[in-house]
Scaffold this motif. Structure first.
Motif, short mmCIF file in Angstrom:
data_model
loop_
_atom_site.label_atom_id
_atom_site.label_comp_id
_atom_site.label_asym_id
_atom_site.label_seq_id
_atom_site.Cartn_x
_atom_site.Cartn_y
_atom_site.Cartn_z
N GLN A 38 6.41 -8.29 0.03
CA GLN A 38 5.12 -8.90 0.29
C GLN A 38 4.94 -10.13 -0.58
OE1 GLN A 38 1.53 -6.49 -0.40
NE2 GLN A 38 0.52 -7.53 1.31
N PRO A 44 2.92 -7.14 4.44
CA PRO A 44 4.23 -6.58 4.10
C PRO A 44 5.25 -6.80 5.22
CG PRO A 44 2.47 -5.01 3.63
CD PRO A 44 1.86 -6.11 4.43
N LEU A 88 7.22 -3.37 -2.23
CA LEU A 88 6.47 -2.13 -2.05
C LEU A 88 7.41 -1.03 -1.56
CD1 LEU A 88 3.46 -3.67 -0.09
CD2 LEU A 88 3.40 -2.89 -2.45
N LEU A 99 2.10 5.60 6.26
CA LEU A 99 2.90 5.41 5.05
C LEU A 99 2.02 5.54 3.81
CD1 LEU A 99 5.01 2.30 6.12
CD2 LEU A 99 5.62 4.72 6.27
N PHE A 101 2.06 4.13 0.13
CA PHE A 101 2.69 3.04 -0.59
C PHE A 101 2.54 3.21 -2.10
CE2 PHE A 101 3.82 -0.29 2.42
CZ PHE A 101 3.14 0.09 3.57
N GLY A 102 3.53 2.70 -2.83
CA GLY A 102 3.35 2.44 -4.25
C GLY A 102 2.62 1.12 -4.43
N LYS A 103 2.25 0.84 -5.67
CA LYS A 103 1.49 -0.39 -5.93
C LYS A 103 2.38 -1.63 -5.94
CE LYS A 103 -2.40 1.61 -8.44
NZ LYS A 103 -3.20 1.60 -9.69
N GLY A 104 3.69 -1.40 -5.97
CA GLY A 104 4.60 -2.53 -5.88
C GLY A 104 5.11 -3.01 -7.22
N GLN B 37 -5.98 -3.11 2.19
CA GLN B 37 -5.32 -3.46 0.94
C GLN B 37 -6.25 -4.33 0.11
OE1 GLN B 37 -1.65 -5.77 1.09
NE2 GLN B 37 -0.94 -4.86 -0.83
N GLN B 41 -3.58 -4.00 -5.14
CA GLN B 41 -3.45 -2.57 -4.90
C GLN B 41 -2.49 -2.32 -3.73
OE1 GLN B 41 -7.09 -0.34 -4.64
NE2 GLN B 41 -8.11 -1.52 -6.24
N ALA B 42 -2.09 -1.07 -3.60
CA ALA B 42 -1.22 -0.68 -2.50
C ALA B 42 -2.02 -0.62 -1.20
CB ALA B 42 -0.61 0.69 -2.78
N PRO B 43 -1.40 -0.91 -0.08
CA PRO B 43 -2.06 -0.66 1.21
C PRO B 43 -2.43 0.82 1.32
CG PRO B 43 -0.10 -1.98 1.53
CD PRO B 43 -0.07 -1.50 0.12
#
Lengths: 111, 111
Positions: A38, A44, A88, A99, A101-104, B37, B41-43
């Motif tokens: 992203q 993303p 991510l 999904l 997701f992690g925070k990236g 999102q 932060q994460a989606p």
């Protein structure tokens, strides 16, 4: 509650080196694992997906999955400045599940 | 090209004024998702449709509603936007076994 953990970074890697990104997840029932890239202000973009233990390679990218350790990783070989982005990690229970997701991890490739 | 389209790309609304975000797809995928999102932060999954079957996440506020009149279109309605609803709203579709493809997103500002 399903959780996906990533180191937020920033992770700084010299151009041409290998970038290694890691992710752990809490739900042992997770079936599908994804890496998204992203760029700032953008949506993303799917880079890799993996469903089975082991490695999966696609060009400069390799995804690794270890279900016993609940661990997913992404390797980027020959890193380029254009690879600088937030990566991510996402997991799914399979089927049509959404999904988690992690925070990236914010990756910076230094020229 | 087959794709996921979101309109508008930027939406400004006033506190409490209903707003509708639109998503369309030419991929002919059965499943469509809406994610929220917030900055850094994460989606977060709000809900998804499998064909006409609606699946709401347990923690999605009642303020958020969705409609899917046909395979190609899906709408997100925010009945009374609050300042905390300012975010990027992402629409995604998936193909088996759950590879999800995102549209460009709609950035919502609440004044």
């Amino acid at each position: 509650q399903k959780e996906v953990e990533q180191n937020s970074g920033p992770l700084s890697v010299p151009e041409g080196a290998i970038a290694s990104l890691n992710c752990t997840y809490s739900d042992r029932g997770s079936q599908s694992f994804f890496w998204y890239r992203q760029y700032s202000g953008k949506s993303p973009e799917l880079i890799m997906f993996i469903y089975s233990n082991g490695d999966k390679e696609d060009g400069r990218f390799t995804a690794q999955l270890n279900k016993a350790s609940q661990y997913v990783s992404l390797l980027i070989r020959d890193s380029q400045p254009s690879d600088s982005a937030t990566y991510l990690c996402a997991v799914s229970g399979g089927g049509a599940d959404g999904l988690t997701f992690g925070k990236g991890t914010h990756l910076i490739i230094q020229p | 090209d087959a794709m996921v389209i979101q309109n508008p790309r930027y939406q400004v609304t006033q506190f409490g004024k209903p707003v509708t975000l639109s998503c369309s797809q030419t991929l002919n995928h059965n499943v469509m998702y809406w994610y929220q999102q917030k900055s850094s932060q994460a989606p977060k999954l709000l809900f998804h449709y499998y064909d006409k079957d609606f699946n709401n996440e347990a923690d999605t506020p009642d303020n958020f509603q969705s409609r899917r009149p046909n395979t190609s279109f899906c709408f997100l309605d925010i009945r009374s936007p609050g300042l905390g609803d300012a975010a990027m709203y992402l629409c995604a579709t998936s193909r088996p076994p759950n590879e999800q493809f995102f549209g460009p997103g709609t950035r919502l500002t609440v004044l």
